[in-house]
Scaffold this motif. Structure first.
Motif, PDB file in Angstrom:
ATOM      1  N   SER A  63       0.855  -1.192   0.000  1.00  0.00           N
ATOM      2  CA  SER A  63       0.000   0.000   0.000  1.00  0.00           C
ATOM      3  C   SER A  63       0.885   1.234   0.000  1.00  0.00           C
ATOM      4  CB  SER A  63      -0.863   0.069   1.272  1.00  0.00           C
ATOM      5  OG  SER A  63      -1.603  -1.103   1.473  1.00  0.00           O
ATOM      6  N   GLY A  64       0.475   2.283  -0.707  1.00  0.00           N
ATOM      7  CA  GLY A  64       1.251   3.526  -0.664  1.00  0.00           C
ATOM      8  C   GLY A  64       0.737   4.525  -1.673  1.00  0.00           C
ATOM      9  N   GLU A  89       5.807   5.404  -7.893  1.00  0.00           N
ATOM     10  CA  GLU A  89       7.211   5.109  -8.200  1.00  0.00           C
ATOM     11  C   GLU A  89       7.884   4.412  -7.011  1.00  0.00           C
ATOM     12  OE1 GLU A  89      10.939   7.795  -9.497  1.00  0.00           O
ATOM     13  OE2 GLU A  89       8.969   8.570 -10.116  1.00  0.00           O
ATOM     14  N   ALA A  90       7.568   4.875  -5.816  1.00  0.00           N
ATOM     15  CA  ALA A  90       8.143   4.251  -4.608  1.00  0.00           C
ATOM     16  C   ALA A  90       7.683   2.799  -4.499  1.00  0.00           C
ATOM     17  CB  ALA A  90       7.732   5.040  -3.369  1.00  0.00           C
ATOM     18  N   LYS A  91       6.416   2.549  -4.762  1.00  0.00           N
ATOM     19  CA  LYS A  91       5.920   1.166  -4.692  1.00  0.00           C
ATOM     20  C   LYS A  91       6.606   0.298  -5.746  1.00  0.00           C
ATOM     21  CE  LYS A  91       1.479   2.188  -4.791  1.00  0.00           C
ATOM     22  NZ  LYS A  91       0.000   2.090  -4.759  1.00  0.00           N
ATOM     23  N   ALA A  92       6.791   0.855  -6.955  1.00  0.00           N
ATOM     24  CA  ALA A  92       7.451   0.075  -8.014  1.00  0.00           C
ATOM     25  C   ALA A  92       8.887  -0.271  -7.604  1.00  0.00           C
ATOM     26  CB  ALA A  92       7.433   0.858  -9.324  1.00  0.00           C
ATOM     27  N   THR A  93       9.577   0.676  -6.983  1.00  0.00           N
ATOM     28  CA  THR A  93      10.956   0.438  -6.527  1.00  0.00           C
ATOM     29  C   THR A  93      10.984  -0.643  -5.454  1.00  0.00           C
ATOM     30  OG1 THR A  93      11.576   2.711  -7.018  1.00  0.00           O
ATOM     31  CG2 THR A  93      12.971   1.533  -5.443  1.00  0.00           C
ATOM     32  N   VAL A  94      10.079  -0.544  -4.486  1.00  0.00           N
ATOM     33  CA  VAL A  94      10.038  -1.532  -3.400  1.00  0.00           C
ATOM     34  C   VAL A  94       9.686  -2.912  -3.959  1.00  0.00           C
ATOM     35  CG1 VAL A  94       8.794  -2.216  -1.310  1.00  0.00           C
ATOM     36  CG2 VAL A  94       9.505   0.165  -1.616  1.00  0.00           C
ATOM     37  N   LEU A 124      -2.389  -2.944  -3.414  1.00  0.00           N
ATOM     38  CA  LEU A 124      -3.783  -2.692  -3.024  1.00  0.00           C
ATOM     39  C   LEU A 124      -4.239  -1.281  -3.366  1.00  0.00           C
ATOM     40  CD1 LEU A 124      -3.732  -4.358   0.517  1.00  0.00           C
ATOM     41  CD2 LEU A 124      -4.843  -5.263  -1.538  1.00  0.00           C
ATOM     42  N   GLY A 125      -3.283  -0.351  -3.532  1.00  0.00           N
ATOM     43  CA  GLY A 125      -3.658   1.031  -3.842  1.00  0.00           C
ATOM     44  C   GLY A 125      -3.005   2.007  -2.875  1.00  0.00           C
ATOM     45  N   ASP A 126      -3.690   3.101  -2.579  1.00  0.00           N
ATOM     46  CA  ASP A 126      -3.079   4.163  -1.768  1.00  0.00           C
ATOM     47  C   ASP A 126      -2.892   3.705  -0.315  1.00  0.00           C
ATOM     48  OD1 ASP A 126      -5.432   4.566  -0.282  1.00  0.00           O
ATOM     49  OD2 ASP A 126      -6.152   6.112  -1.643  1.00  0.00           O
ATOM     50  N   ILE A 127      -2.305   4.586   0.486  1.00  0.00           N
ATOM     51  CA  ILE A 127      -1.905   4.178   1.838  1.00  0.00           C
ATOM     52  C   ILE A 127      -3.115   3.829   2.719  1.00  0.00           C
ATOM     53  CG2 ILE A 127      -1.742   6.537   2.771  1.00  0.00           C
ATOM     54  CD1 ILE A 127       0.676   3.607   3.529  1.00  0.00           C
ATOM     55  N   SER A 128      -4.302   4.330   2.362  1.00  0.00           N
ATOM     56  CA  SER A 128      -5.477   3.968   3.184  1.00  0.00           C
ATOM     57  C   SER A 128      -5.782   2.467   3.093  1.00  0.00           C
ATOM     58  CB  SER A 128      -6.710   4.784   2.774  1.00  0.00           C
ATOM     59  OG  SER A 128      -7.200   4.337   1.534  1.00  0.00           O
ATOM     60  N   THR A 129      -5.251   1.789   2.071  1.00  0.00           N
ATOM     61  CA  THR A 129      -5.492   0.344   1.972  1.00  0.00           C
ATOM     62  C   THR A 129      -4.693  -0.436   3.020  1.00  0.00           C
ATOM     63  OG1 THR A 129      -3.763   0.016   0.289  1.00  0.00           O
ATOM     64  CG2 THR A 129      -5.985   0.510  -0.510  1.00  0.00           C
TER      65      THR A 129
END
Ligand SMILES: NC(=O)c1ccc[n+]([C@@H]2O[C@H](COP(=O)([O-])OP(=O)(O)OC[C@H]3O[C@@H](n4cnc5c(N)ncnc54)[C@H](OP(=O)(O)O)[C@@H]3O)[C@@H](O)[C@H]2O)c1
Length: 212
Positions: free
Chosen positions: A149-150, A154-159, A176-181
């Motif tokens: 989640s995030g 780009e940060a999620k793709a890197t992680v 899952l999508g944005d950080i609220s997930t």
């Protein structure tokens, strides 16, 4: 436990790691350093601020109830602009077992960290299983699933690429999508704790099975 497991794996792969703590002369960090075999010269320990300053990529492996305090000690400016992989869960053991969630339903620890440190790119992942499985998913036979989640794509793709797939060997990653997930993965913990108690082992995970 989580911090040393993640750090040991990263050091074994040749990454340089600084283990943060409230105190630079921390017994647990010293024991971790003393127990390293491969690439021990890549590992060191210091304060949370030392680790935050050094790291290109940061891991939050602190107790959920103390994560905001720990990140404040790390320093807002030191973590600004960096990716923070948030593995913490807001578990409250004050009333015994099973733990309660101190944050739930309409918020999550991941969101609270992102709101408190808006210049940091928070990616919540790896919080739904034991630390041994985080870094060695092949311990379990067959496919099984890790969530992410995030707010920063780009940060999620890197992680996903550098840590989950390349470093740890995850194959089934669900963004899952944005950080609220992160509410969903944090609220999975009450089921995780009950499953752990029922099976008598932490060596398990869930597999999301899709229709063919
Ligand atoms: N254990 C697992 O397999 C597992 C699996 C999934 C998720 N998690 C989550 O991962 C996180 C880490 O779990 P853990 O069992 O390894 O460790 P933990 O005992 O929950 O947390 C230890 C860490 O929290 C810091 N800390 C504790 N109280 C603090 C305070 N008042 N202020 C600032 N920092 C404080 C400690 O700093 P010092 O070094 O200074 O003591 C240390 O870095 C938790 O949020 C847990 O829910 C654990």
């Amino acid at each position: 436990m989580v911090g040393t497991t993640i750090a040991t794996k990263l050091v074994s792969l040749g990454h340089e790691v600084v283990m943060g703590s409230r105190s630079a002369s921390n017994d647990k960090s010293a024991a971790w350093l003393a127990g390293l075999s491969a690439n021990a010269d890549k590992a060191s320990a210091g304060t949370f601020a030392d680790a935050a300053t050094f790291g290109e990529l940061l891991f939050n492996c602190t107790s959920g109830g103390a994560s905001l305090a720990a990140l404040n000690l790390a320093g807002t400016d030191n973590i600004a602009g960096k990716i923070l992989i948030d593995i913490a869960n807001p578990l409250d053991f004050s009333q015994g077992m099973p733990p309660r969630l101190s944050i739930s339903n309409d918020s999550s620890l991941g969101e609270q960290i992102q709101a408190a440190f808006p210049k940091t790119k928070v990616v919540k992942t790896l919080n739904t299983l034991s630390c041994e499985l985080m870094v060695e998913p092949s311990k379990l036979a067959g496919a099984h699933t890790i969530f992410m989640s995030g707010d920063d794509a780009e940060a999620k793709a890197t992680v996903e690429r550098t840590i989950l797939r390349e470093a740890f060997g995850w194959a089934d990653v669900i963004d899952l999508g944005d950080i609220s997930t992160a509410r969903g993965t944090e609220m999975f913990l009450p089921l995780w704790v009950r499953t752990w108690a029922a099976l008598g082992t932490a060596d398990f995970n869930i597999h999301v099975v899709r229709a063919k």
